[in-house]
Design a protein around this motif. Structure first.
Motif, PDB file in Angstrom:
ATOM      1  N   HIS A  47       0.944  -1.198   0.100  1.00 43.60           N
ATOM      2  CA  HIS A  47      -0.093  -0.226  -0.193  1.00 43.60           C
ATOM      3  C   HIS A  47       0.768   0.930   0.496  1.00 43.60           C
ATOM      4  O   HIS A  47       2.407   1.182   0.430  1.00 43.60           O
ATOM      5  N   SER A  48       0.075   2.630  -0.718  1.00 49.60           N
ATOM      6  CA  SER A  48       1.242   3.387  -0.569  1.00 49.60           C
ATOM      7  C   SER A  48       0.638   4.083   0.912  1.00 49.60           C
ATOM      8  O   SER A  48       0.242   3.429   1.779  1.00 49.60           O
ATOM      9  N   GLU A  49       1.909   5.619   0.690  1.00 50.67           N
ATOM     10  CA  GLU A  49       1.755   5.057   2.274  1.00 50.67           C
ATOM     11  C   GLU A  49       0.178   6.669   2.352  1.00 50.67           C
ATOM     12  O   GLU A  49      -0.051   6.035   3.736  1.00 50.67           O
ATOM     13  N   LEU A  50      -0.934   6.830   2.070  1.00 49.34           N
ATOM     14  CA  LEU A  50      -1.800   6.923   2.000  1.00 49.34           C
ATOM     15  C   LEU A  50      -2.691   5.881   2.473  1.00 49.34           C
ATOM     16  O   LEU A  50      -4.540   6.075   2.603  1.00 49.34           O
ATOM     17  N   GLY A  51      -2.228   4.989   2.251  1.00 53.02           N
ATOM     18  CA  GLY A  51      -3.029   3.258   2.511  1.00 53.02           C
ATOM     19  C   GLY A  51      -3.764   2.981   1.267  1.00 53.02           C
ATOM     20  O   GLY A  51      -4.075   1.790   1.542  1.00 53.02           O
ATOM     21  N   CYS A  52      -4.003   3.297  -0.020  1.00 49.30           N
ATOM     22  CA  CYS A  52      -4.463   2.934  -1.123  1.00 49.30           C
ATOM     23  C   CYS A  52      -3.750   1.439  -1.212  1.00 49.30           C
ATOM     24  O   CYS A  52      -2.305   2.025  -1.358  1.00 49.30           O
ATOM     25  N   GLN A  53      -4.255   0.527  -2.301  1.00 45.82           N
ATOM     26  CA  GLN A  53      -3.475  -0.703  -2.662  1.00 45.82           C
ATOM     27  C   GLN A  53      -2.907  -0.186  -3.852  1.00 45.82           C
ATOM     28  O   GLN A  53      -3.516   0.489  -4.153  1.00 45.82           O
ATOM     29  N   LYS A  54      -1.025  -0.144  -4.249  1.00 48.03           N
ATOM     30  CA  LYS A  54      -0.200   0.669  -4.848  1.00 48.03           C
ATOM     31  C   LYS A  54      -1.328   0.255  -6.710  1.00 48.03           C
ATOM     32  O   LYS A  54      -0.703   0.256  -7.347  1.00 48.03           O
ATOM     33  N   CYS A  55      -1.502  -1.117  -6.381  1.00 50.00           N
ATOM     34  CA  CYS A  55      -1.687  -2.244  -7.534  1.00 50.00           C
ATOM     35  C   CYS A  55      -3.285  -2.362  -7.609  1.00 50.00           C
ATOM     36  O   CYS A  55      -2.907  -3.775  -7.561  1.00 50.00           O
ATOM     37  N   GLY A  56      -3.452  -1.997  -8.100  1.00 51.20           N
ATOM     38  CA  GLY A  56      -5.413  -2.734  -8.024  1.00 51.20           C
ATOM     39  C   GLY A  56      -5.420  -4.084  -9.555  1.00 51.20           C
ATOM     40  O   GLY A  56      -4.854  -3.848 -10.605  1.00 51.20           O
ATOM     41  N   PRO A  57      -7.187  -4.521  -9.302  1.00 49.42           N
ATOM     42  CA  PRO A  57      -7.009  -4.778 -10.838  1.00 49.42           C
ATOM     43  C   PRO A  57      -6.952  -4.296 -11.832  1.00 49.42           C
ATOM     44  O   PRO A  57      -5.842  -5.206 -12.513  1.00 49.42           O
TER      45      PRO A  57
END
Length: 105
Positions: free
Chosen positions: A22-32
């Motif tokens: 995940h990024s520093e903001l908590g988002c998944q770096k590579c989604g589907p």
């Protein structure tokens, strides 16, 4: 390959493609969608290289570990020494630059 160039693509599951990355903001770096796009792009790259008489090694892991393993294997199997250069795409983001630095180290 006959030209002395060994094309390699590494799916870096520790920094980009892992399901828990995940990024520093908590988002998944590579989604589907991104994963599908990259899979299709790598498959297309392999097909284009094969049409030109080459190929593509596709690996999963840390690029610096994968490339070091390939280099050690090439050096170990060489009869007359090996002159090796690693050429990669230029990165601009700090995280990717740290991967480049680890590969070159």
């Amino acid at each position: 390959t006959p030209s002395g160039i060994l094309p390699v693509f590494v799916f870096d599951t520790t920094r980009i493609y892992g399901s828990k990355v995940h990024s520093e903001l908590g988002c998944q770096k590579c989604g589907p969608r991104r994963a599908q796009f990259v899979l299709e792009a790598v498959a297309d790259l392999r097909a284009n290289l094969e049409r030109r008489g080459s190929g593509l090694i596709v690996a999963v892991g840390k690029p610096e570990v994968v490339l070091a393993g390939i280099a050690k294997s090439a050096i170990g199997s060489a009869k007359d020494g090996v002159n090796m250069n690693v050429v990669c795409q230029e990165e601009v983001c700090s995280e990717e630059l740290s991967v480049d630095k680890a590969v070159r180290g």
